[in-house]
Design an enzyme around this catalytic site. Structure first.
Site, mmCIF file in Angstrom:
data_model
loop_
_atom_site.group_PDB
_atom_site.id
_atom_site.type_symbol
_atom_site.label_atom_id
_atom_site.label_comp_id
_atom_site.label_asym_id
_atom_site.label_seq_id
_atom_site.Cartn_x
_atom_site.Cartn_y
_atom_site.Cartn_z
ATOM 1 N N ASN A 9 0.861 -1.186 0.000
ATOM 2 C CA ASN A 9 0.000 0.000 0.000
ATOM 3 C C ASN A 9 0.895 1.234 0.000
ATOM 4 O OD1 ASN A 9 -1.834 2.034 0.440
ATOM 5 N ND2 ASN A 9 -2.259 1.476 2.570
ATOM 6 N N HIS A 95 -9.580 0.802 4.835
ATOM 7 C CA HIS A 95 -8.301 1.041 5.517
ATOM 8 C C HIS A 95 -8.561 1.976 6.696
ATOM 9 C CE1 HIS A 95 -4.245 2.468 6.332
ATOM 10 N NE2 HIS A 95 -3.809 1.396 5.694
ATOM 11 N N GLU A 97 -7.086 4.445 7.781
ATOM 12 C CA GLU A 97 -6.948 5.883 7.480
ATOM 13 C C GLU A 97 -8.221 6.408 6.812
ATOM 14 O OE1 GLU A 97 -3.166 5.660 5.443
ATOM 15 O OE2 GLU A 97 -2.255 5.030 7.328
ATOM 16 N N GLY A 233 2.705 -1.028 4.352
ATOM 17 C CA GLY A 233 2.725 0.383 3.990
ATOM 18 C C GLY A 233 4.149 0.857 3.748
ATOM 19 N N GLY A 234 4.740 1.464 4.759
ATOM 20 C CA GLY A 234 6.059 2.098 4.633
ATOM 21 C C GLY A 234 7.106 1.236 3.930
#
Ligand code: PEP
Length: 250
Positions: A9, A95, A97, A233-234
């Site tokens: 992501n 998600h 967020e 993610g990161g």
């Protein structure tokens, strides 16, 4: 046997050139991790470029969100048929967020899940509790409520074409990962929820873990019996780390 899926992501990151380089890095090592399915989730505006670069490769792609509507007067939104048109296989829905920063309720998320399926996309349904909820001991109740909204609208059979991602909110982008046992316990709980309705289907649904997964901790997470991959993610912005995570799943 559930084939592991490692999904990157990218959130709201990247540029034309950085994405080209990132994909080159991933493609350069993808043959070594062929046992694992790989997919990337760029921002909408880069989907077309990503599709061009990934067509004919083993790496799939999808979107980070979609509208619950099919078309029409929804300024700024992107509809399922558009994503399908760009070759997306998956779309992330719910998600944390989106839930926390953009106010998506369980019902909105359920309708997005339904829209994804209607237009031939596989939803990756994100569920997970906040730190406050974990401290209050209501993790299972929260995850059950999030799942139930989708089950009520779409039924258990809809999970045959879906993936679930357990992402404790307190572990996303914080560098703080759930312990393998904490994650396994919730994954087993999610599978049991589905198994109560359809045991055969539940044994086939992939449940990914997400929350500060990186090359250094992926091995101990992906070895757990109910963890079928990662939503990353990161670390998915670094091709070496992304591939290391995939390697841990081989
Ligand atoms: C995510 O965005 O779904 C996620 C898990 O992020 P990170 O890996 O950075 O915690």
């Amino acid at each position: 046997m559930r084939r592991k899926l490692v999904a990157g992501n990218w959130k709201m990151n990247g540029s034309t050139s950085s994405i080209r380089e990132l994909l080159q890095g991933i493609l350069g090592g993808s043959a070594e991790v062929a046992a694992v399915e790989l997919a990337v989730f760029p921002p909408f505006v880069y989907l077309d470029a990503v599709a061009r670069q990934l067509t004919g490769t083993a790496v799939g792609w999808g979107a980070q969100n979609l509208s619950e509507h099919a078309s029409g007067a929804h300024t700024g939104e992107v509809a399922g048929p558009m994503l399908k048109d760009l070759g997306c296989v998956y779309v992330i829905v719910g998600h944390s967020e989106r839930r926390t920063l953009y106010g998506e309720s369980d019902q909105v998320v359920a309708r997005k899940f339904a829209a994804a399926r209607k237009f031939g996309l596989k939803p990756i349904l994100c569920v997970g509790e906040t730190l406050e909820e974990r401290d209050q001991g209501v993790t299972e109740a929260v995850v059950e409520r999030q799942l139930k909204a989708v089950l009520d609208l779409e039924g258990v059979a809809s999970f045959a074409d879906a993936v679930i991602a357990y992402e404790p909110v307190w572990a996303i982008g914080t560098g703080r990962t759930a312990t393998p046992q904490q994650a396994q316990d919730v994954h087993a709980f999610i599978r049991a929820q589905l198994a109560a309705l359809d045991p055969a289907l539940a044994s086939q649904v992939r449940i990914l873990y997400g929350g500060s997964v990186k090359g250094a901790n992926a091995g101990e997470l992906l070895v757990m019996p109910d963890i079928d991959g990662g939503l990353v993610g990161g670390a998915s912005l670094d091709p070496k780390d992304f591939l290391l995570i995939a390697k841990a799943g081989c």
